[in-house]
Scaffold this motif. Sequence first.
Motif, short mmCIF file in Angstrom:
data_model
loop_
_atom_site.label_atom_id
_atom_site.label_comp_id
_atom_site.label_asym_id
_atom_site.label_seq_id
_atom_site.Cartn_x
_atom_site.Cartn_y
_atom_site.Cartn_z
N ARG A 1 -3.61 29.61 -13.58
CA ARG A 1 -3.25 28.32 -14.19
C ARG A 1 -2.32 28.50 -15.38
O ARG A 1 -1.70 27.54 -15.85
CB ARG A 1 -4.53 27.58 -14.64
N ARG B 1 9.24 25.75 -14.05
CA ARG B 1 8.87 24.32 -14.04
C ARG B 1 9.30 23.65 -12.74
O ARG B 1 8.62 22.75 -12.25
CB ARG B 1 9.51 23.61 -15.23
N PRO C 1 5.42 23.15 -11.04
CA PRO C 1 5.40 22.21 -12.17
C PRO C 1 4.05 22.12 -12.89
O PRO C 1 4.01 21.76 -14.06
CB PRO C 1 5.77 20.86 -11.54
N GLU C 2 2.97 22.44 -12.20
CA GLU C 2 1.65 22.31 -12.84
C GLU C 2 1.23 23.55 -13.64
O GLU C 2 0.25 23.52 -14.38
CB GLU C 2 0.58 22.03 -11.78
N ASP D 1 4.56 25.60 -23.13
CA ASP D 1 3.32 24.91 -23.47
C ASP D 1 2.53 25.72 -24.50
O ASP D 1 1.87 25.16 -25.37
CB ASP D 1 2.42 24.78 -22.22
N SER E 1 -8.75 23.49 -12.50
CA SER E 1 -7.44 22.97 -12.08
C SER E 1 -6.52 22.96 -13.30
O SER E 1 -7.00 23.02 -14.44
CB SER E 1 -7.60 21.55 -11.53
N SER E 2 -5.23 22.84 -13.04
CA SER E 2 -4.27 22.77 -14.17
C SER E 2 -4.58 21.59 -15.06
O SER E 2 -4.51 21.69 -16.29
CB SER E 2 -2.85 22.57 -13.65
N GLN E 3 -4.91 20.47 -14.42
CA GLN E 3 -5.19 19.26 -15.19
C GLN E 3 -6.37 19.47 -16.12
O GLN E 3 -6.35 19.06 -17.29
CB GLN E 3 -5.43 18.08 -14.22
N LYS F 1 -5.26 21.65 -19.00
CA LYS F 1 -4.39 20.88 -19.91
C LYS F 1 -5.20 19.93 -20.78
O LYS F 1 -4.93 19.79 -21.97
CB LYS F 1 -3.32 20.12 -19.12
#
Length: 274
Positions: free
Chosen positions: A46, A74, A78-79, A106, A264-266, A269
């Motif tokens: 990730r 990116r 993208p994630e 990031d 997950s990436s989300q 983040k």
Amino acid sequence: MSVFKKLIITAAICGAEIMKENDPYLPTTPEELSDEAKRCFDAGARIVHLHVRDEEGKPTQDASIFKKTVSLIRQKAPELIVQVSTGGATWMKPEERLQSLESEPDMATLSTGTSNFGSDIFMNTKDMILTFAKRINEKGIMPEFECFEAGHIRLANWLIEKGYVNRNHYHYDFVIGVPGAMEASLESICHMKNLIPNGATWCVAGIGRHELNMAAIAIASGGHVRVGMEDNIYLSKGVLAQSNADLVERVVNIAKNLNREIASSQEVKELFGL
Ligand code: KMH
Ligand code: ZN
């Protein structure tokens, strides 16, 4: 203790020490690095920890090469969370090392102390650390504290206490097994994890032959892991990993067998506030 249960895998895909002569599979160009980052994301990573190389394959912190590589990553993944190195290589000067921050990542690494580094010294004086911390903080980039020794954790904690870095969440990376620095062992991990603030997350990067065992300990005990050719190029004695994704896949399999879900990436983040 962090309440975040899922596993966060960082892929350190290139580094500044291994050369193509040592490992023909090492990705070094912006195209190769971005393709490799995508493969690692697909395998379960990730975060990509990024170093770049010049046209001759030598380590560089050149802003334009970082920008090109980050932009390709990116596009292709993208994630994926992009974390640039501000450590660079042992011979680089502080301002040279800081150029990677121009690529709008990031995250960025923030080494919080000096350590032995094989026959070299990886130099991070308190003045340098303050300069790096302020620059990273001003740009709104999330630092990852790179701790090669237990004392580096105390300095990172001090940066937080004094407000030199200012985030809702902190992530520490214990880089253990570098020749001459903190030993790669269960005892080192236990000691280091007890020093980080409540709620922070910790990750282990075991160097060389220690990568796999240290990752297994981290996965089994609620930590997170970093793997990749920066730290280790072998899948087993004498057998080179043909892609960083193979090293990621190996720890994903350990996690699955231990019933530890991959974040997950989300989710990462949200936790990191990115
Ligand atoms: N290459 C090492 C001297 C980082 O990326 O922040 C330092 C390093 C740490 O790799
Ligand atoms: Zn690095």
